[in-house]
Design a protein around this motif. Structure first.
Motif, mmCIF file in Angstrom:
data_model
loop_
_atom_site.group_PDB
_atom_site.id
_atom_site.type_symbol
_atom_site.label_atom_id
_atom_site.label_comp_id
_atom_site.label_asym_id
_atom_site.label_seq_id
_atom_site.Cartn_x
_atom_site.Cartn_y
_atom_site.Cartn_z
ATOM 1 N N GLY A 14 13.476 14.550 40.871
ATOM 2 C CA GLY A 14 12.560 14.634 39.735
ATOM 3 C C GLY A 14 13.263 14.737 38.400
ATOM 4 N N GLY A 15 14.595 14.536 38.393
ATOM 5 C CA GLY A 15 15.331 14.554 37.129
ATOM 6 C C GLY A 15 15.854 15.928 36.751
ATOM 7 N N GLU A 16 15.838 16.852 37.687
ATOM 8 C CA GLU A 16 16.384 18.185 37.428
ATOM 9 C C GLU A 16 17.481 18.493 38.438
ATOM 10 N N THR A 17 18.325 19.470 38.102
ATOM 11 C CA THR A 17 19.382 19.931 38.992
ATOM 12 C C THR A 17 19.490 21.440 38.868
ATOM 13 N N SER A 18 20.185 22.041 39.800
ATOM 14 C CA SER A 18 20.340 23.498 39.790
ATOM 15 C C SER A 18 21.719 23.898 39.311
ATOM 16 N N LEU A 19 21.770 24.986 38.541
ATOM 17 C CA LEU A 19 23.031 25.590 38.160
ATOM 18 C C LEU A 19 23.469 26.553 39.258
ATOM 19 N N LEU A 74 31.045 26.728 33.625
ATOM 20 C CA LEU A 74 29.908 26.142 32.911
ATOM 21 C C LEU A 74 28.620 26.164 33.742
ATOM 22 N N ALA A 75 28.763 26.161 35.054
ATOM 23 C CA ALA A 75 27.585 26.105 35.939
ATOM 24 C C ALA A 75 26.853 27.434 36.054
ATOM 25 N N VAL A 76 27.440 28.497 35.518
ATOM 26 C CA VAL A 76 26.769 29.801 35.512
ATOM 27 C C VAL A 76 26.818 30.322 34.083
ATOM 28 N N PRO A 77 25.704 30.184 33.352
ATOM 29 C CA PRO A 77 25.685 30.644 31.960
ATOM 30 C C PRO A 77 26.051 32.124 31.850
ATOM 31 N N ARG A 90 35.573 32.474 35.611
ATOM 32 C CA ARG A 90 35.679 31.990 34.242
ATOM 33 C C ARG A 90 37.094 31.463 34.002
ATOM 34 N N VAL A 91 37.206 30.434 33.192
ATOM 35 C CA VAL A 91 38.514 29.940 32.768
ATOM 36 C C VAL A 91 39.158 31.054 31.946
ATOM 37 N N SER A 92 40.473 31.215 32.099
ATOM 38 C CA SER A 92 41.151 32.333 31.437
ATOM 39 C C SER A 92 42.164 31.841 30.403
ATOM 40 N N ASP A 93 42.537 32.768 29.529
ATOM 41 C CA ASP A 93 43.583 32.461 28.556
ATOM 42 C C ASP A 93 44.904 32.170 29.252
#
Length: 189
Positions: A14-19, A74-77, A90-93
């Motif tokens: 239907g044009g949607e996706t899940s995070l 990015l997939a988890v706000p 999370r990406v780290s320094d």
């Protein structure tokens, strides 16, 4: 641990996706554009790896894994301030600093440029330039997303360093710059 036993779910018909947190978004949402651009960059790195050996291939393998980390980020706000939740990847320094170190190490063996470099020289370098441009697009998409909602700042820094890394890697794959194709301003006037 990731477990994928069913690839075709029909959930996106239907044009949607899940995070990663279960939130449903339209497939043309800025967050999905950013995740997609990161995924495309990872695929482009796979092409570069076809032409890399030794430490270059090992670096590219690390980059590909990092891009999966970035996609997961990015997939988890980000959780709203003041709310508790489980720790998310999370990406780290530290990942950004590793890229800087690798760029500096590769660049030591390469003479300084006296002109801009055209994509090409060797197949590996040409694919590295392609991956660099996709990384830049991914960076723009993540910056666009960050203008609308919170994004891990290290994600933007990582993509910025990645494009630098891929530029220097392209020169490394061109025999440390010996096979670079240099731009000759106005050559075809």
């Amino acid at each position: 641990m990731v477990r994928l036993n069913r690839i075709t779910t029909r959930g996106g018909d239907g044009g949607e996706t899940s995070l990663g947190d279960g939130t449903r978004l339209r497939k043309d949402a800025p967050r999905i554009d950013a995740i997609g651009a990161v995924d495309e960059c990872n695929a482009a790195l796979g092409l570069v790896r076809l032409h890399a050996t030794g430490e270059a291939d090992a670096m590219l393998a690390r980059l590909q894994n990092d891009l999966f980390d970035l996609g997961a980020d990015l997939a988890v706000p980000a959780a709203p301030e003041g709310t508790e939740g489980r720790a998310r990847l999370r990406v780290s320094d530290a990942q950004c600093e590793r890229l800087e170190d690798e760029v500096a190490r590769m660049n030591e063996a390469i003479p300084p440029l006296r002109s801009f470099v055209l994509p090409g020289g060797s197949a590996g370098a040409a694919f590295a330039h392609l991956a660099r441009t996709v990384a830049r697009r991914a960076e723009r998409e993540v910056v666009r997303l960050a203008a609308a909602e919170p994004v891990n700042p290290a994600a933007i820094r990582y993509l910025n360093r990645l494009s630098d890394h891929l530029f220097v890697l392209s020169r490394h794959l061109n025999e440390d710059g010996k096979s670079d194709v240099l731009w000759i301003p106005g050559a075809n006037r």
